[in-house]
Design a protein around this motif. Sequence first.
Motif, PDB file in Angstrom:
ATOM      1  N   LYS A   1       0.836  -1.211   0.000  1.00  6.46           N
ATOM      2  CA  LYS A   1       0.000   0.000   0.000  1.00  6.46           C
ATOM      3  C   LYS A   1       0.872   1.264   0.000  1.00  6.46           C
ATOM      4  O   LYS A   1       0.649   2.188  -0.789  1.00  6.46           O
ATOM      5  CB  LYS A   1      -0.906  -0.018   1.237  1.00  6.46           C
ATOM      6  CG  LYS A   1      -1.786   1.184   1.385  1.00  6.46           C
ATOM      7  CD  LYS A   1      -2.624   1.053   2.647  1.00  6.46           C
ATOM      8  CE  LYS A   1      -3.004   2.415   3.126  1.00  6.46           C
ATOM      9  NZ  LYS A   1      -3.384   2.463   4.517  1.00  6.46           N
ATOM     10  N   THR A   2       1.872   1.289   0.863  1.00  3.97           N
ATOM     11  CA  THR A   2       2.751   2.452   0.962  1.00  3.97           C
ATOM     12  C   THR A   2       3.568   2.628  -0.319  1.00  3.97           C
ATOM     13  O   THR A   2       3.771   3.749  -0.793  1.00  3.97           O
ATOM     14  CB  THR A   2       3.682   2.321   2.184  1.00  3.97           C
ATOM     15  OG1 THR A   2       2.877   2.101   3.352  1.00  3.97           O
ATOM     16  CG2 THR A   2       4.518   3.576   2.381  1.00  3.97           C
TER      17      THR A   2
ATOM     18  N   GLU B   1       1.417   4.159  -3.054  1.00  4.34           N
ATOM     19  CA  GLU B   1       1.268   5.601  -2.808  1.00  4.34           C
ATOM     20  C   GLU B   1       2.544   6.343  -3.208  1.00  4.34           C
ATOM     21  O   GLU B   1       2.485   7.421  -3.807  1.00  4.34           O
ATOM     22  CB  GLU B   1       0.967   5.859  -1.329  1.00  4.34           C
ATOM     23  CG  GLU B   1      -0.413   5.412  -0.896  1.00  4.34           C
ATOM     24  CD  GLU B   1      -0.625   5.548   0.614  1.00  4.34           C
ATOM     25  OE1 GLU B   1       0.139   6.293   1.278  1.00  4.34           O
ATOM     26  OE2 GLU B   1      -1.543   4.898   1.124  1.00  4.34           O
TER      27      GLU B   1
ATOM     28  N   ARG C   1       2.902   6.395  -6.988  1.00  8.53           N
ATOM     29  CA  ARG C   1       1.906   7.344  -7.521  1.00  8.53           C
ATOM     30  C   ARG C   1       2.444   8.772  -7.417  1.00  8.53           C
ATOM     31  O   ARG C   1       2.338   9.557  -8.363  1.00  8.53           O
ATOM     32  CB  ARG C   1       0.599   7.232  -6.748  1.00  8.53           C
ATOM     33  CG  ARG C   1      -0.409   8.316  -7.118  1.00  8.53           C
ATOM     34  CD  ARG C   1      -1.633   8.285  -6.199  1.00  8.53           C
ATOM     35  NE  ARG C   1      -2.444   9.448  -6.443  1.00  8.53           N
ATOM     36  CZ  ARG C   1      -2.456  10.532  -5.665  1.00  8.53           C
ATOM     37  NH1 ARG C   1      -1.700  10.601  -4.587  1.00  8.53           N
ATOM     38  NH2 ARG C   1      -3.220  11.563  -5.965  1.00  8.53           N
ATOM     39  N   THR C   2       3.031   9.098  -6.281  1.00 11.72           N
ATOM     40  CA  THR C   2       3.610  10.424  -6.094  1.00 11.72           C
ATOM     41  C   THR C   2       4.709  10.675  -7.124  1.00 11.72           C
ATOM     42  O   THR C   2       4.763  11.745  -7.737  1.00 11.72           O
ATOM     43  CB  THR C   2       4.163  10.575  -4.665  1.00 11.72           C
ATOM     44  OG1 THR C   2       3.112  10.337  -3.735  1.00 11.72           O
ATOM     45  CG2 THR C   2       4.748  11.959  -4.449  1.00 11.72           C
TER      46      THR C   2
END
Length: 160
Positions: free
Chosen positions: A77-78, A81, A84-85
């Motif tokens: 999950k991290t 993220e 994505r950034t």
Amino acid sequence: GSLRDAEGLLDKVLTFHLGSGIKEGIQTETVRELLGIVDIQIIGTFADFLLAKNPGKAIELLNKNLEDGMDPQEFAKTLVEYLRTLLILKVNPALEDMFAGPLTKEQQEKMKLQASVTNEELLSRAIKNFMEAEQKMKYSSIIQLPLELAIIDSTSTDSV
């Protein structure tokens, strides 16, 4: 709901701390371990290996941290993220303020550098691969196998 969740997490940390007999304050590392929070520095180093197309080092880092108790679901999950950034920073560097919140200046600089030296296709493919891996882990008899396959597929020279 969020406040109730936060109270539950705080209760978990306090219960552990009081039951452990430790006299000094609650340490950040203890909270990370209890709540399964993945250190952003681990994710940043992992992303370095992924972007350098070094699956061996990425798998080594993943498995070492899983052996040390890192939650694989939270890792995936991290990582998604984080990637994505990077993708958004790659597409539009002017949006860097959108992600500045919880990151240190050093982490922000590292992410800007990572975004500048990679390509959108690799990031897009990696995000898809790790999103799929996150779902597949729920049904896998070897929990890290979907992550390892995502690493290999994301770093394959045939794929990008």
